[in-house]
Design an enzyme around this catalytic site. Structure first.
Site, PDB file in Angstrom:
ATOM      1  N   CYS A   1       0.805  -1.223   0.000  1.00  0.00           N
ATOM      2  CA  CYS A   1       0.000   0.000   0.000  1.00  0.00           C
ATOM      3  C   CYS A   1       0.837   1.272   0.000  1.00  0.00           C
ATOM      4  O   CYS A   1       0.538   2.225  -0.739  1.00  0.00           O
ATOM      5  CB  CYS A   1      -0.958  -0.006   1.189  1.00  0.00           C
ATOM      6  SG  CYS A   1      -0.159   0.031   2.821  1.00  0.00           S
TER       7      CYS A   1
ATOM      8  N   HIS B   1      -6.011   1.901  -3.790  1.00  0.00           N
ATOM      9  CA  HIS B   1      -4.998   1.389  -2.856  1.00  0.00           C
ATOM     10  C   HIS B   1      -4.588  -0.008  -3.284  1.00  0.00           C
ATOM     11  O   HIS B   1      -5.238  -0.640  -4.127  1.00  0.00           O
ATOM     12  CB  HIS B   1      -5.546   1.366  -1.426  1.00  0.00           C
ATOM     13  CG  HIS B   1      -6.799   0.547  -1.250  1.00  0.00           C
ATOM     14  ND1 HIS B   1      -7.131  -0.083  -0.076  1.00  0.00           N
ATOM     15  CD2 HIS B   1      -7.829   0.256  -2.101  1.00  0.00           C
ATOM     16  CE1 HIS B   1      -8.289  -0.697  -0.196  1.00  0.00           C
ATOM     17  NE2 HIS B   1      -8.726  -0.523  -1.417  1.00  0.00           N
TER      18      HIS B   1
ATOM     19  N   HIS C   1      -2.335   0.689   7.063  1.00  0.00           N
ATOM     20  CA  HIS C   1      -2.764   0.728   5.663  1.00  0.00           C
ATOM     21  C   HIS C   1      -2.997   2.170   5.235  1.00  0.00           C
ATOM     22  O   HIS C   1      -3.397   3.018   6.028  1.00  0.00           O
ATOM     23  CB  HIS C   1      -4.051  -0.081   5.476  1.00  0.00           C
ATOM     24  CG  HIS C   1      -4.440  -0.278   4.045  1.00  0.00           C
ATOM     25  ND1 HIS C   1      -3.657  -0.969   3.137  1.00  0.00           N
ATOM     26  CD2 HIS C   1      -5.525   0.155   3.340  1.00  0.00           C
ATOM     27  CE1 HIS C   1      -4.244  -0.971   1.953  1.00  0.00           C
ATOM     28  NE2 HIS C   1      -5.370  -0.281   2.044  1.00  0.00           N
TER      29      HIS C   1
END
Length: 209
Positions: A94, A164, A152
């Site tokens: 990510c 993402h 994240h």
């Protein structure tokens, strides 16, 4: 004078030339220029395939997909598998993905990990979702708590959508680079904060922060 007004202006000249008995050559030149301006105006108003594609995905009119370079970048990476620590088309995580967006689209090299991107001095954090703009980072963890490590990060696109690279499987059945809806679970529950970062600055020292 914009193209449309210029076209009308030239057409007025044509009428004037014809009514005043002007030369045939001047009339033809004016007509040719009017045609060129009409073609230029049509191209200017044309909708690109990438705008149609991501307008449909984001649920917005294609004309509102204005940052074509951003969506061309995203399109190149869509469906790339998730890989912790990965930074290639074979697999990417990510924070490498958000780092690449900022570097390749905006020329700003941001921090390497989601936690460092969150804690960076130039990350202007906020929780109000109504303040979200395209280009903002979105930070998450399992608890949805700013007192826990950020695990994240995504990149906000608009209309409740963000892009993402995630280990979770999306609607297509695969993981990796995908577009998700922020107000849907698990992202709504895991949301910690968003953050605005400067763009177009090329801060090379950020990589090692």
């Amino acid at each position: 004078m914009n193209t449309l007004y210029k076209t009308f202006f030239l057409l007025a000249i044509i009428i004037g030339v014809m009514s005043c008995g002007g030369s045939k050559k001047a009339e033809q030149e004016a007509l040719a220029q009017a045609r060129r301006d009409s073609i230029a105006l049509a191209k200017q108003n044309a909708i690109l395939p990438i705008q149609k594609k991501y307008g449909a995905i984001l649920g917005i009119p294609p004309k509102k997909v204005e940052n074509v370079a951003l969506f061309e970048f995203i399109d190149e990476w869509m469906n790339t598998p998730y890989l912790l620590g990965g930074n290639t088309k074979k697999g990417i995580d990510c924070s490498y993905f958000t780092q690449y967006i900022y570097h390749d689209v905006y020329g700003n090299l941001i921090e390497r990990t989601a936690e460092k991107q969150f804690k960076a001095d130039d990350t202007n954090k906020f929780k109000g979702l109504h303040n979200l703009k395209q280009g903002d980072l979105i930070f998450f963890n399992k608890q949805g708590s700013e007192h826990r490590e950020i695990t994240h990060v995504g990149f906000y696109l608009g209309n409740d959508r963000f892009v993402h690279s995630t280990s979770r499987r999306g609607n297509s059945g695969g993981n990796g680079v995908q577009i998700s809806i922020l107000s849907e679970q698990p992202w709504k529950r895991m949301f910690v904060a968003a953050g605005k970062k400067p763009k177009y600055t090329n801060n090379k020292t950020a990589q090692n922060k």
